[in-house]
Design a protein around this motif. Structure first.
Motif, mmCIF file in Angstrom:
data_model
loop_
_atom_site.group_PDB
_atom_site.id
_atom_site.type_symbol
_atom_site.label_atom_id
_atom_site.label_comp_id
_atom_site.label_asym_id
_atom_site.label_seq_id
_atom_site.Cartn_x
_atom_site.Cartn_y
_atom_site.Cartn_z
ATOM 1 N N LYS A 119 54.870 -4.907 17.742
ATOM 2 C CA LYS A 119 54.897 -4.381 16.385
ATOM 3 C C LYS A 119 54.719 -2.900 16.471
ATOM 4 C CE LYS A 119 53.120 -8.270 13.704
ATOM 5 N NZ LYS A 119 51.985 -8.836 12.760
ATOM 6 N N GLN A 120 54.102 -2.417 16.988
ATOM 7 C CA GLN A 120 54.089 -0.933 17.050
ATOM 8 C C GLN A 120 55.457 -0.361 17.629
ATOM 9 O OE1 GLN A 120 51.639 1.097 16.011
ATOM 10 N NE2 GLN A 120 50.680 -0.474 15.308
ATOM 11 N N TYR A 121 56.091 -1.082 18.841
ATOM 12 C CA TYR A 121 57.299 -0.644 19.409
ATOM 13 C C TYR A 121 58.350 -0.614 18.215
ATOM 14 C CZ TYR A 121 61.576 -0.696 22.161
ATOM 15 O OH TYR A 121 62.626 -0.613 22.919
ATOM 16 N N LEU A 122 58.297 -1.889 17.641
ATOM 17 C CA LEU A 122 59.222 -1.725 16.244
ATOM 18 C C LEU A 122 58.921 -0.794 15.399
ATOM 19 C CD1 LEU A 122 60.202 -5.146 14.248
ATOM 20 C CD2 LEU A 122 59.287 -2.952 13.030
ATOM 21 N N ASP A 130 47.359 -4.325 13.299
ATOM 22 C CA ASP A 130 48.438 -3.696 14.147
ATOM 23 C C ASP A 130 49.084 -2.441 13.441
ATOM 24 O OD1 ASP A 130 47.948 -5.561 15.821
ATOM 25 O OD2 ASP A 130 49.629 -6.843 15.244
ATOM 26 N N HIS A 131 49.098 -2.456 12.198
ATOM 27 C CA HIS A 131 49.793 -1.372 11.460
ATOM 28 C C HIS A 131 48.747 -0.247 11.075
ATOM 29 C CE1 HIS A 131 52.787 -4.076 10.902
ATOM 30 N NE2 HIS A 131 51.857 -4.960 10.097
ATOM 31 N N GLN A 132 49.141 0.674 10.692
ATOM 32 C CA GLN A 132 48.350 2.076 10.298
ATOM 33 C C GLN A 132 47.441 1.625 9.068
ATOM 34 O OE1 GLN A 132 51.009 5.381 10.157
ATOM 35 N NE2 GLN A 132 51.429 5.323 11.912
ATOM 36 N N PRO A 133 46.518 2.210 8.771
ATOM 37 C CA PRO A 133 45.558 1.824 7.541
ATOM 38 C C PRO A 133 46.490 2.145 6.373
ATOM 39 C CG PRO A 133 44.374 3.290 9.245
ATOM 40 C CD PRO A 133 45.823 3.088 9.728
ATOM 41 N N SER A 134 46.480 1.323 5.273
ATOM 42 C CA SER A 134 47.090 1.435 4.106
ATOM 43 C C SER A 134 46.292 2.372 3.124
ATOM 44 C CB SER A 134 47.504 0.087 3.613
ATOM 45 O OG SER A 134 48.174 0.353 2.507
ATOM 46 N N LYS A 135 46.827 2.991 2.500
ATOM 47 C CA LYS A 135 46.261 3.836 1.615
ATOM 48 C C LYS A 135 46.421 3.078 0.182
ATOM 49 C CE LYS A 135 47.625 8.278 3.420
ATOM 50 N NZ LYS A 135 48.373 9.583 3.234
ATOM 51 N N ILE A 136 47.377 2.229 -0.280
ATOM 52 C CA ILE A 136 47.160 1.396 -1.386
ATOM 53 C C ILE A 136 46.766 0.174 -0.981
ATOM 54 C CG2 ILE A 136 49.041 0.631 -2.922
ATOM 55 C CD1 ILE A 136 50.854 2.415 -2.454
#
Length: 750
Positions: free
Chosen positions: A310-313, A422-428
């Motif tokens: 996922k990070q590669y994507l 896996d993703h960066q923290p979401s602000k929304i």
């Protein structure tokens, strides 16, 4: 007696272990063997004999057998690697078989004499032989070995995948329908298994080869093809070709099931990783071709949970977006098209919206930096033909901005899953994310008013530039937009459309008035409510007296009809239908009022200077010259001398454009004031404050002027602007010679 026994023992030892004299066992009887074993036991020589035999085996391996094995890889280059390796294996197996006879004899001696001392840590002395063979072999590893063994297994693998070839020619011996090469290959692997060398010698080469073969097969099969799902066919191909081939290799192995299971797990993992990486590298193209590429997206969605990519994507797709989309070489409409496709594709890959949010954040920032983004969005919403945004508009969902909350759906609580880490923290927050495309575009700016105002300007342009505008179509779009943005936001647009209908009725009523009939120049007006329409572009233009007379007559008719209301004419706006009769041709044209006024003045006089015509029409000479260029392109006006223009009624055939057809004006400028013009108009309200400051304080810096305006002029005002906008405004005044800028200070001219 003792001395005779030792001599007898040595005779028998050499007979059953001739390797001690650098030869191999000869035929001996069972009685001879037992007699020798008895003598060795009585003399307590079992350990001595064992050490001597092992030493001789090690020496033979180190100095003779293994060097001979590696020597096969130095054979001439014209010999195929397949046969090189076969010959080396056959030679090694022959020597191994002879050593095995020695080991078997030693094992019999140990059993008869009940001797259980381990050899090299192994109680099973056959394993000791294999260990000695393996350690000696890799201590003398030859550099060309890896290449030969890779070719050996590559050619053997091609035998298994013969279906991929158009002909059935053997890739090794070039014969048709060959079965001998595969038999030789399987026998060679059986010998390696028997010597316990298959894994140590071939595992890495097999793994590298199969990885390469999988990679090539995937690349060849799915290159630039996004409309077919391949993951199932790849799994079947792996089972049918690779795993079947490995089962043949390990069929005689005691640990075949475990080896095959290990390979199967490792190869499937590699297959998923390789295919997913290839698809991720193609993901930008896959997104652009959505929805035709839905099958490829389905494969990525299946493979992502089985891989850690996922990070590669995210990294690869962000790089592709930045290098291929977010630059000046791509038009805003194309950026929006790609953005809409990205929303739909990434929403399919990750319904939670987290992946979409991370990937599209740079696109948001870039779209915000382009001045024409809002206009492109609004144009796409209301244009004819197949269009992604127009389709979204028809769905009729409500536009939600960040400050509005999207209610959670409790209907699918059983299938709810937590947000991926896996993703960066979401602000929304998840409760405020909208999956609606139009909502996401509005949230780029965080304001519905901006889009509504742009639609209002766009609608005004269409209504003013197209006098045969389809009001029913515009009303339909307006109703759809009201479902998105609300009734109150679009009230002004309703009034604008009502003005169009009312204008037609008023025009018809005035033209029926007896006092207005029989006018030389028939006119049709569009009467708009000034307070509901966007600001118009202001330009000075003095019309021809004939038109002014006509306008005054129409105004009187309107005042008679409406009582206390009157008309404020916008002379520079509108379309004039002209029919120009010349000696050699007739032209029918639709032009702007300024172009029509130019020709009407040339109808009065065939010769005009640029300055005289500029003063008569009250149009700046530079602008007027550009407008005259339109008539020059039609061969009607010529510049005989510098700034002197003549009407030319007769032209050669080469200069004649298409006759008796309506030719549209080549300039399609907007009738509405630009955003910058509107902003300048707002800032103009503070000009008197700035003049007062400079009259009292003589000179002021930019920062000081901005600070004083914030303290006094901007208190309670709805207009706000930053210091950068103020500098642009003041610099414009400097260019107009209303201010002087020197040493960082502004002052009034004396």
């Amino acid at each position: 007696m003792q001395e005779v026994d030792v001599q007898d023992a040595w005779i028998f030892i050499n007979k059953i272990f001739p390797i001690l004299n650098s030869s191999y066992p000869t035929v001996y009887t069972k009685e001879e063997f037992y007699k020798a074993a008895k003598i060795i036991k009585e003399l307590n020589l079992t350990c001595f004999v064992q050490d001597m035999v092992i030493l001789k085996i090690e020496t033979s391996l180190r100095k003779s057998i293994i060097p001979k094995f590696w020597s096969h890889f130095k054979s001439p280059e014209n010999i195929k690697p397949f046969y090189k390796f076969l010959k080396a294996i056959d030679s090694l197996y022959e020597d191994y078989s002879k050593l095995l006879e020695v080991i078997n004899a030693l094992d019999m001696l140990r059993n008869i004499n009940n001797f259980d001392k381990p050899i090299m840590g192994e109680m099973n002395i056959k394993n000791s032989l294999k260990l000695m063979l393996k350690s000696t072999m890799f201590s003398q590893h030859h550099t060309s070995y890896d290449k030969v063994i890779s070719y050996f297994y590559e050619e053997a693998l091609l035998l298994e995948d013969m279906d991929s070839f158009s002909s059935k020619q053997c890739p090794i011996c070039s014969l048709l329908d060959c079965s001998n090469c595969e038999t030789l290959f399987l026998k060679a692997n059986g010998k390696l298994i028997e010597m316990s060398l298959l894994g140590p010698l071939t595992d890495q080469a097999l793994t590298d080869l199969i990885y390469y073969y999988i990679n090539m097969h995937i690349q060849k099969t799915c290159k630039d093809n996004f409309d077919t799902s391949y993951i199932e066919s790849f799994e079947k191909w792996l089972d049918r070709v690779i795993i079947t081939w490995l089962k043949k290799i390990y069929c005689h192995s005691e640990v075949s099931d475990r080896s095959i299971a290990d390979f199967d797990k490792k190869l499937r993992n590699y297959l998923y990783n390789t295919y997913t990486k290839i698809r991720i590298n193609q993901l930008f193209n896959i997104i652009i071709e959505y929805p035709d590429s839905l099958a490829a997206l389905e494969d990525i969605k299946i493979c992502l949970p089985k891989t850690d990519l996922k990070q590669y994507l995210i990294k690869k797709l962000q790089q592709a977006v930045e290098t291929r989309l977010l630059h000046l070489g791509v038009s805003t409409s194309d950026v929006l098209t790609a953005y809409v496709a990205a929303i739909r594709s990434l929403r399919f890959l990750d319904p939670s919206g987290l992946l979409l949010e991370v990937i599209t954040q740079p696109i948001h920032q870039y779209l915000r930096s382009r001045e024409d983004t809002v206009r492109c969005v609004v144009s796409s919403l209301t244009e004819e033909g197949p269009n992604d945004l127009a389709e979204e508009l028809v769905r009729g969902e409500t536009v939600l901005c960040d400050e509005n909350t999207i209610q959670d759906s409790d209907e699918n609580w059983e299938t709810w899953t937590p947000e991926s880490s896996d993703h960066q923290p979401s602000k929304i927050p998840a409760t405020k994310r909208s999956s609606d495309i139009i909502s996401m575009l509005v949230n780029v700016y965080g304001s519905k008013e901006l889009f509504v105002n742009e639609y209002r300007t766009l609608l005004a342009d269409r209504l003013l530039c197209q006098y045969s505008c389809d009001t029913e179509k515009e009303i339909r779009y307006l109703e759809l937009l009201k479902l998105r943005f609300g009734d109150s936001q679009l009230h002004y647009c309703e009034v604008m459309l009502k003005d169009i209908v009312d204008s037609k009725r008023i025009n018809q009523h005035i033209k029926q008035d007896p006092n207005y009939k029989n006018q030389e120049i028939p006119i049709s007006t569009m009467i708009v409510s000034a307070q509901f329409w966007p600001p118009f572009k202001e330009e000075k233009l003095e019309l021809h007296p004939k038109l002014l007379t006509q306008f005054e007559s129409f105004t009187k008719g309107f005042e008679t009809l409406k009582g206390s209301r009157t008309l404020c004419w916008k002379n520079h706006l509108g379309i004039v239908d002209l029919e120009i009769e010349l000696s050699s041709r007739t032209l029918s044209l639709s032009v702007s009022p300024v172009h029509a006024t130019i020709m009407m003045h040339f109808q009065d006089s065939n010769r005009w200077t640029l300055n005289d015509l500029s003063k008569t029409m009250q149009v700046p000479p530079t602008v007027l010259r550009r407008k005259i260029g339109f008539w020059q392109s039609h061969g009607l006006l010529v510049e005989n001398e510098q700034d002197i223009f003549l009407l030319k009624e007769e032209t050669s055939e080469d200069n004649i454009v298409q006759d008796n057809i309506i030719i549209e004006d080549y300039e399609s400028e907007s009738a509405m004031a630009s955003a910058q013009d509107q902003r300048d108009e707002e800032l103009q309200t503070f000009w008197s404050y700035i003049v007062g400051m400079l009259m009292n304080l003589d000179t002021l810096s930019l920062e000081r002027i901005h600070q004083m305006l914030k303290m006094f002029a901007l208190q309670g005002s709805s207009v706000e602007y930053n210091i950068h906008e103020l500098k642009i405004f003041l610099d414009k005044k400097v260019r107009e010679h209303q201010l002087i800028h020197s040493n960082g200070l502004y002052k009034l001219p004396k």
